[in-house]
Every structure is written in C-alpha cells, then in structure tokens.
Scaffold this motif. Sequence first.
Motif, short mmCIF file in Angstrom:
data_model
loop_
_atom_site.label_atom_id
_atom_site.label_comp_id
_atom_site.label_asym_id
_atom_site.label_seq_id
_atom_site.Cartn_x
_atom_site.Cartn_y
_atom_site.Cartn_z
N VAL A 19 24.36 -6.78 25.89
CA VAL A 19 23.88 -7.50 27.25
C VAL A 19 24.96 -8.31 27.89
CG1 VAL A 19 22.26 -9.13 28.50
CG2 VAL A 19 21.50 -7.63 26.70
N SER A 20 25.50 -8.08 29.13
CA SER A 20 26.47 -8.84 29.90
C SER A 20 25.55 -9.70 30.80
CB SER A 20 27.34 -7.96 30.57
OG SER A 20 28.43 -7.75 29.71
N MET A 21 26.23 -10.98 31.30
CA MET A 21 25.70 -11.59 32.24
C MET A 21 26.95 -12.05 33.11
SD MET A 21 23.17 -13.25 33.30
CE MET A 21 23.34 -13.87 35.14
N ASP A 29 25.29 -2.09 27.54
CA ASP A 29 24.03 -1.55 27.84
C ASP A 29 23.20 -1.81 28.68
OD1 ASP A 29 24.49 0.18 25.47
OD2 ASP A 29 23.93 -1.62 24.02
N VAL A 30 23.13 -3.32 29.05
CA VAL A 30 22.42 -3.77 29.94
C VAL A 30 23.25 -4.91 30.73
CG1 VAL A 30 20.47 -5.16 30.63
CG2 VAL A 30 20.29 -3.54 28.79
N VAL A 31 23.40 -5.15 32.05
CA VAL A 31 24.14 -6.12 32.95
C VAL A 31 23.15 -6.86 33.72
CG1 VAL A 31 26.03 -6.64 34.60
CG2 VAL A 31 26.28 -4.66 32.67
N PHE A 32 23.03 -8.06 33.71
CA PHE A 32 22.39 -9.02 34.64
C PHE A 32 23.11 -9.61 35.38
CE2 PHE A 32 19.40 -8.79 30.83
CZ PHE A 32 18.28 -8.53 31.18
N HIS A 33 23.10 -9.68 36.71
CA HIS A 33 23.90 -10.64 37.56
C HIS A 33 23.21 -11.60 38.44
CE1 HIS A 33 23.56 -7.98 41.05
NE2 HIS A 33 23.24 -6.82 40.29
N SER A 34 24.03 -12.72 38.86
CA SER A 34 23.34 -13.28 39.74
C SER A 34 24.66 -13.77 40.72
CB SER A 34 22.74 -14.69 39.09
OG SER A 34 23.89 -15.49 38.32
N THR A 35 24.07 -14.43 41.93
CA THR A 35 24.98 -15.02 42.79
C THR A 35 24.91 -16.39 43.26
OG1 THR A 35 24.97 -12.70 43.76
CG2 THR A 35 25.73 -14.27 45.05
N TYR A 36 25.77 -17.03 43.37
CA TYR A 36 25.91 -18.64 43.67
C TYR A 36 26.73 -18.44 45.12
CZ TYR A 36 26.64 -23.59 44.11
OH TYR A 36 26.71 -24.88 44.41
N VAL A 84 21.09 -2.32 35.25
CA VAL A 84 21.86 -3.47 35.77
C VAL A 84 20.70 -3.91 36.77
CG1 VAL A 84 23.28 -4.22 37.88
CG2 VAL A 84 24.01 -2.42 36.19
N PHE A 85 20.53 -5.43 36.33
CA PHE A 85 19.37 -6.15 36.94
C PHE A 85 19.66 -7.20 37.77
CE2 PHE A 85 17.89 -4.03 33.27
CZ PHE A 85 16.71 -3.33 33.92
N ALA A 86 19.41 -7.64 38.86
CA ALA A 86 19.92 -8.77 39.82
C ALA A 86 18.86 -9.97 39.54
CB ALA A 86 19.91 -8.51 41.32
N VAL A 87 19.19 -10.91 39.09
CA VAL A 87 18.28 -12.04 38.94
C VAL A 87 18.71 -13.32 39.66
CG1 VAL A 87 18.10 -11.28 36.48
CG2 VAL A 87 19.92 -12.80 36.88
N ASP A 146 28.61 2.23 32.86
CA ASP A 146 27.68 3.03 32.10
C ASP A 146 26.24 2.18 32.54
OD1 ASP A 146 29.09 4.97 30.86
OD2 ASP A 146 29.53 3.76 29.06
N ALA A 147 26.16 1.17 32.48
CA ALA A 147 24.70 0.31 32.93
C ALA A 147 24.32 0.60 34.11
CB ALA A 147 25.25 -1.14 32.67
N VAL A 148 25.05 0.83 35.11
CA VAL A 148 24.83 1.21 36.65
C VAL A 148 24.29 2.40 36.54
CG1 VAL A 148 25.59 1.52 38.92
CG2 VAL A 148 26.42 -0.44 37.33
N LYS A 149 24.92 3.45 35.91
CA LYS A 149 24.55 4.90 36.10
C LYS A 149 23.18 5.07 35.07
CE LYS A 149 28.51 6.58 34.29
NZ LYS A 149 29.70 7.56 34.06
N ASN A 150 23.01 4.15 34.08
CA ASN A 150 21.86 4.44 33.32
C ASN A 150 20.64 3.61 33.93
OD1 ASN A 150 23.08 5.91 31.51
ND2 ASN A 150 23.64 4.39 30.26
#
Length: 325
Positions: free
Chosen positions: A203-205, A260-267, A295-298, A288-292
């Motif tokens: 998991v990436s943040m 495998d999974v990417v979470f992302h946030s914005t400040y 990817v989740f915006a949090v 890969d995470a995007v194509k699969n």
Amino acid sequence: MTLRSFRPRALAAVSLTAVAALTLAACGSSDDSGSDSASGSDATRTVKTAMGDVKVEKAPQRVVVLDTAELDSALTLGVKPVGATHADVTSGFLNYLPKDQVAGIEDVGRMMTPNLEAIAGLKPDLILTSKIRHGDKYAELSKIAPTVMTENTGHPWKENFKVHAEALGKEAEAKMVADGYADHVADVTKALGGKEKAAATEVSMVRFVEGADIRIYGRKNYIATILADVGLGRPAITDQAKDGFSYDVSPEKIDLADADVVFHSTYGDPKKSKETETTGSGLWKNMDAVKNGKVFAVDDQLWIQGIGYTAADKILGELHQSLAK
C-alpha cells in the motif's frame, strides 16, 4: 475512486462508556492514591513532559489544546476543551470531528500562531501541545497555566495519547480506548484475509501538497503506524523516505508510488498541489494500481491531519471498506 466515510464501530462510544463505568467505580472506591500522592498534594499530579516534570490539577476542568492531535485526544477521552487552535482548513476544526463535540469550543487562533491573550482569557487550568509546535512559547504558556508538551507529533501519537491522558487524569479510560482500537485492528486484518494476505498487499500513501513536492509517505508518520498495525505491506520506495517521513517527487516521477493499492489525499488547491496535473497524466494512468481500480482518494483532514484514536478508528473503517473486496 473516492471513499465515503465508513465506521463499523464508534470509538467515541467506547470512550464514553469507559468514562461512565469508571466514574461509577470511582464513587464506590476509597482508594484515592496514585501519582498525585507522589507529587505531595491531593489536588495535583506530576506529569513527565518534553519540558520536564509539570504539576497539573488532578482533574482539569478548563483545558486548552493547541494542535489537532491534542484535540482528538481530549475528545476521545470525553473531555471538551474550552479552547483550541484551528487548523488551516475552511472548516476550522477538522471535519471528521462530530460537530456537536466541537460546538462551543473557543477558537484561540491558528495552530502555529495561537493568540496568547485569548488563551489567558479562558483561564485554563491545563494547556496541551507539543514542543515541535510551540516549544518557543513554553515560557509564556506556562505563565498562563500548567503546560504539558510532548516532544513531537505524528508518528509517536500513541505514546503522546498516554501523556495527554495522564495530564487529563484519564489513564484508565485511555487503556479502554487503546484496547478498543486493538480489537478493531484485529477485525480489519481478519477481514483482509489474515496477516499473511495483508502483508502481501503493498500500500502506498500519496499526498499532494500545495506549494511543495508530492509526498510518498514512508514508515515514520501517523498514517504509516495504522497501516503497520493492520499488517499491510509497503512498497520499497517507502524505505527511501527522508527520516522515514516521506520521499518527495515531481509529477514526472509519480510512478514510483505504484503499489497494489494507492491512497491519495490533497492539502490545498488541487491544481496548485499538482493533483490535477498528476492524476491526469499518462504516467499516473499507466500505474498498475490505477489500471486495476485500486486507487482511492481519501480525506486529508482525516488521514493526515487528525492524528488520534478517533481519526484512526474512522481510517480503519475506510481501509476495511476499500481493501476487503
């Protein structure tokens, strides 16, 4: 993909139940010994802080908190501060906190520049903050009220919570909160297929920050501790993070965040933080995470800025929702 708030259990309810149970128990107990007797007074207790030993009221009634972690701690423990600084967000107090819990709390200025006159006007009997935030104001704050500072914020949040609980006279309640969190972690890990399966999921943040490079979060920060508690794996790039905090990249290197999974946030503003540019690029779309579809915006206020058990409980719920599929 954007996650909706999902909370299978309410940690706040755990803490409130703890407060009620312990209050009843205290009414039937004649044993009033403990840290306050060691300090030489029935009315005070001595708390070890980043600035040395500090004597505080046994049961502070008028508490002022100067950062988001301290606000989360106080509310989690059933203590409503009389004053708090506001975060640099339009909502003032972070939006994951229930409105009824923050209603009536006096705003004493921005987090990094608290209004000392406003704080003094509230006549607090305890101030909670950290040395990294307000160490330069310690002498002034201490003249207003006993000031309990932890050394840092973020990564050591659980240890800091214990200090906050001790200062507030809520150690027993704090243990029940921590136990409730541990149970929730175990539930989420089980829902993900167990420890081995969780560890095999990297998991990436990623955080887009206005006025700064894009941050790929390492292992020494608040959100990383929650991912570690659940047992989730992390991509190799996290080990290159400066001081363990983050590995900063330009949009041209965003593929380093792939997992495998990417979470992302914005400040800040999505355009000024490079979120719009990055998530619209071919490099991002080829991850890969995007194509699969992993990817989740949090919510940045919850996942990055909150720093406490109430925030962590909600994050666990969102991890459960997104990964247990």
